[in-house]
Design a protein around this motif. Structure first.
Motif: not given
Lengths: 257, 311
Positions: B16-33, B208-219
């Protein structure tokens, strides 16, 4: 996924299918026996005795192959369409989509499930026919080949129907409005030699006619259609449907967002 | 050491044209929670759907333990276990059959599948229910069944989409304990949840993802350090007429024996207690007005202002 793992995955789906229809045997295996048994009694015995011979055979002998074929077509189709649509409806299709199984393993698992139910019902109905007449098989290989290939073809057809179905209504439309009329008009109860020339040509556009006649040849050694042509037709339709099913699965039509 | 999950410029545009994800980057290390948080419709489930093969991506790349899903999706899938938000097993099948069937779909031979089924049904407390039809299980048992099913092929990355939604407190705590144990054994875990207490308690990293973008990614601890002000509720021993004055603190009266006070970061509480003591006010008990992470989450989302509805 290694070949052995694919084999395990294929067996898993196939066994789940068999488990499903044997668990609900009262809905899957018994009704076709009752329906076909009634055909044997009413058309074969009661009315058939007044109709007289057809193509040189007693009417009961003539209709038995077509009735067995009708049961196989209906059951192989409905097994796959209802089972695969149910997995979509209950969302357990996700179990398969998240797994590493290749799409052809999924397809083959469902198709063989449908074939096995079709053949199981075919065997039960054949057993029932023995109660009404002495059953002779003219060519066992042709009989087995035609019935198996037909079950594969209609299992594939059921799969396509299920992929596009969005409601339970959608899975009953094709069997009710397409399969049943084509089967009844596919020479189950009569020889197309009885029809005027024009209607014979119309009948020859019905693919089920070829399957019923090839199967009847296996039993009686007589057919309105050359058996080779029937086998080629079933094989071509099956190959086309298989390719189409793979295309739908690879594209995720009806199953992935 | 390669990442457990590496997402690069992932986009999803629905038909329908809705952009659910706008080019997100995310790295999750092994053993992470990791907790993946976000309001409804932010793109969490779409992200999980793409990783697990339920949703087709529009563009971008995903690698699971170094396996690119465009080149080796089968290999990548083998590393992932998914526990979805909605119940998605056959309601007419037996519990043990559901788990063993999933094992078979991963190519586990029957003997091993049976052993694993027993192991995980025991671990999730469902062994006694192994012969029950799944539709007769309680809601909590159904959730545990989905976890057992997701673990039967022993994935190195477990993704749980709101696993404790609608689960009672006791069961939620036991699930937390199980997930901690699993993580300690080496399984990388990604969790989406609306219970921020859950994220704060379990997860070492928060995205934290909002509006299809990662706004925070930290410990988690780094994120919580961002909080400038916390609001506490104080229960006091004697009724008071008005809010007591405390130098450097904003104190408000809720009712005669309850006060609310804003405490700025690094300000500490000793000074506050001292000042209240000098006025003859004893604090009986104290609690946060809201979950700390919840306050921060709300402020971040409001600041981003991009919340949209998913189709």
């Amino acid at each position: 996924m290694k070949a052995f793992e694919q084999w395990v995955a294929f067996q898993t789906i196939f066994q789940r299918e068999v488990r499903r229809y044997t668990r609900i045997w009262l809905q899957t295996l018994v009704p076709p026996m009752i329906t076909t048994g009634l055909y044997f009694v009413i058309f074969g015995n009661l009315i058939g005795q007044r109709i007289g011979p057809m193509d040189g055979f007693a009417y009961m002998e003539f209709i038995v192959p077509g009735l067995i074929m009708m049961a196989v077509i209906t059951n192989s189709y409905s097994n796959v369409v209802s089972s695969f649509y149910n997995t979509k409806f209950q969302r357990c299709i996700e179990e398969m989509l998240v797994s590493p199984m290749p799409n052809y393993v999924i397809l083959l698992g469902y198709v063989l499930g449908g074939v096995s139910r079709g053949l199981a019902v075919g065997a039960l109905v054949t057993g029932l026919a023995i109660l009404f007449m002495d059953l002779h098989i003219h060519n066992l290989w042709i009989t087995g080949l035609v019935i198996s290939m037909t079950a594969v073809l209609f299992s594939l057809g059921g799969f396509v129907n299920a992929v596009f179905a969005n409601s339970f209504d959608d899975i009953s439309i094709i069997p009710t409005f397409v399969l049943t009329p084509l089967t009844y008009l596919g020479g189950v109860f009569y020889s197309i030699q009885m029809l005027p020339d024009a209607w014979q040509w119309v009948s020859k556009a019905n693919p089920i006619l070829y399957m019923v006649n090839a199967f009847r040849y296996g039993f009686l050694g007589t057919s309105d259609i050359p058996v080779g042509a029937s086998l080629v037709l079933i094989a071509v339709f099956s190959a086309g449907l298989f390719a189409y099913c793979m295309y739908l699965l690879n594209r995720g039509v009806g199953i992935r967002t | 050491m390669s990442s457990a999950l590496s997402i690069r410029n992932l986009r999803k545009v629905y038909s329908g044209g809705f952009e659910a994800l706008k080019g997100i980057d995310l790295e999750v290390e092994q053993g992470q929670f990791l907790a993946l948080l976000g309001p409804n419709g932010a793109g969490k489930s779409t992200t999980i759907g793409i990783i697990s093969g339920l949703v087709n991506k529009s563009s971008g790349s995903i690698a699971v333990f170094g396996r690119d899903i465009d080149r080796d999706f089968s290999g990548a899938k083998r590393e992932i276990g998914v526990v979805p938000q909605e119940f998605n097993f056959n309601q007419f099948e037996r519990v043990a059959d559901i788990v063993a069937t999933q094992a078979g779909m991963y190519g586990l031979p029957r003997k091993l599948a049976t052993q694993r089924t027993e192991t995980y049904l025991h671990r999730l407390g469902l062994w006694d229910k192994r012969n029950e039809r799944s539709r007769f299980l309680s809601g909590g048992m159904k959730r545990r069944l989905m976890i057992a099913r997701a673990l039967v092929h022993e994935p190195r990355l477990l993704i749980l989409d709101e696993p404790t939604a609608g689960v009672d407190i006791e069961l939620r705590r036991s699930m937390w304990s199980f997930l901690r144990q699993l993580n300690a054994e080496g399984t990388t875990i990604i969790l989406t949840t609306h219970y921020l207490e859950e994220a704060e308690s379990l997860c070492r990293q928060i995205a934290i993802i909002d509006g299809g973008e990662i706004v925070v990614n930290t410990e988690t601890k780094t994120l919580l350090q961002r909080m400038n002000t916390e609001t506490f509720i104080l229960d006091i021993d004697e009724p008071c007429e008005a809010a007591p004055a405390a130098d450097g603190y904003a104190v408000r009266k809720i009712d005669s024996t309850t006060l609310e006070v804003d405490v700025v970061k690094d300000q500490g509480l000793n000074q506050l207690f001292s000042q209240l003591m000098t006025q003859g006010i004893q604090v009986i008990s104290m609690r946060n007005k809201a979950n700390r992470l919840e306050e921060l989450f709300v402020s971040l989302i409001e600041g981003n202002g991009a919340t949209t509805a998913e189709p």
